[in-house]
Design a protein around this motif. Structure first.
Motif, PDB file in Angstrom:
ATOM      1  N   ARG A   1      31.433  47.542  35.637  1.00  0.00           N
ATOM      2  CA  ARG A   1      30.113  47.361  35.463  1.00  0.00           C
ATOM      3  C   ARG A   1      29.727  48.672  34.651  1.00  0.00           C
ATOM      4  N   LEU A   2      28.541  48.294  33.705  1.00  0.00           N
ATOM      5  CA  LEU A   2      27.919  49.237  32.936  1.00  0.00           C
ATOM      6  C   LEU A   2      26.966  50.136  33.988  1.00  0.00           C
TER       7      LEU A   2
ATOM      8  N   GLY B   1      27.006  54.564  20.728  1.00  0.00           N
ATOM      9  CA  GLY B   1      27.316  53.326  19.822  1.00  0.00           C
ATOM     10  C   GLY B   1      25.868  52.514  19.913  1.00  0.00           C
ATOM     11  N   LEU B   2      25.276  52.843  21.073  1.00  0.00           N
ATOM     12  CA  LEU B   2      23.857  52.008  21.035  1.00  0.00           C
ATOM     13  C   LEU B   2      22.960  52.863  20.122  1.00  0.00           C
TER      14      LEU B   2
ATOM     15  N   ASP C   1      19.921  49.699  30.605  1.00  0.00           N
ATOM     16  CA  ASP C   1      18.498  50.092  30.380  1.00  0.00           C
ATOM     17  C   ASP C   1      18.379  50.143  28.559  1.00  0.00           C
ATOM     18  N   LEU C   2      19.073  51.046  28.163  1.00  0.00           N
ATOM     19  CA  LEU C   2      19.237  51.200  26.870  1.00  0.00           C
ATOM     20  C   LEU C   2      19.667  50.084  25.864  1.00  0.00           C
TER      21      LEU C   2
ATOM     22  N   GLY D   1      18.143  45.928  22.207  1.00  0.00           N
ATOM     23  CA  GLY D   1      18.168  44.683  22.063  1.00  0.00           C
ATOM     24  C   GLY D   1      16.778  44.212  21.501  1.00  0.00           C
ATOM     25  N   GLY D   2      15.768  44.743  21.625  1.00  0.00           N
ATOM     26  CA  GLY D   2      14.383  44.111  21.431  1.00  0.00           C
ATOM     27  C   GLY D   2      14.160  44.339  19.851  1.00  0.00           C
ATOM     28  N   GLY D   3      15.045  45.050  19.194  1.00  0.00           N
ATOM     29  CA  GLY D   3      14.783  45.264  17.669  1.00  0.00           C
ATOM     30  C   GLY D   3      15.898  44.265  16.902  1.00  0.00           C
TER      31      GLY D   3
END
Length: 202
Positions: free
Chosen positions: A139-140, A106-107, A146-147, A152-154
């Motif tokens: 919890r993930l 998904g990510l 980390d992914l 998320g930076g994009g």
């Protein structure tokens, strides 16, 4: 009856101005960037024409990302059918939120979609952020967390929606009974929509 000009007049106290609704701050890229490579055509999400605009579009970056579920939260906020919304005869870009499940698959799909937007080839869309929806309770794992940071930076912002067992069981999707994270998501998006385009660059 007119007031007597020779008598002291009562002081008029103006109500203090209301502070603007606080906007969620951006944590990643807020606009397409020059030099971002365009993803391979086979990996790109298509654009889909719509006759009518919507205040907000939920765009699932892969199958089962939660488009139809989240579209039930707020009337008028529409599922984009896994395609960039292209509103016919509209000059305003469609305000869109990417959706992905909290799995590597998904990510990665969200990352490709974010790259497609960042490359500038979908100028008819404004991306407000990414919603990561839990694909399992609990919890993930650290590699997933980390992914999420990398992906998320994009995008301008990242929100997290926890596992909701009642949604899995087909119960009604109601904002009033949704988890706190979901209500905060809607609150943030309403503030961004109210602020207009400036909400994508704060």
């Amino acid at each position: 009856m007119t007031s007597n000009p020779w008598l002291p007049q009562p002081e008029v106290v103006e109500a203090p101005p209301q502070p603007p609704a606080s906007l969620p701050s951006s944590t990643g890229a807020t606009a397409p960037q020059p030099g971002i490579p365009v993803p391979d055509r086979v990996d790109q999400l298509p654009s889909l024409e719509h006759a009518a605009a919507a205040p907000l579009w939920w765009l699932g970056t892969h199958g089962g990302a939660g488009e139809s579920t989240l579209s039930e939260l707020v009337p008028g906020w529409r599922a984009a059918d896994r395609a960039w919304p292209l509103v016919v005869n509209s000059q305003a870009p469609a305000r869109t939120v990417l959706l992905a499940r909290s799995s590597v698959r998904g990510l990665r799909a969200a990352q490709i979609a974010a790259t497609q937007w960042a490359s500038g080839i979908v100028p008819h869309v404004t991306v407000l952020g990414l919603v990561v929806i839990a694909d399992a309770p609990g919890r993930l794992p650290r590699p997933i967390r980390d992914l999420i940071k990398v992906v998320g930076g994009g995008v301008p912002r990242v929100w997290h929606v926890p596992w909701v067992e009642s949604w899995r069981l087909g119960e009604d999707v109601l904002l009033e009974t949704a988890p706190r994270e979901v209500r905060k998501l809607v609150e943030d998006l309403r503030a961004l929509l109210q602020a207009g385009a400036e909400g994508t660059t704060n």
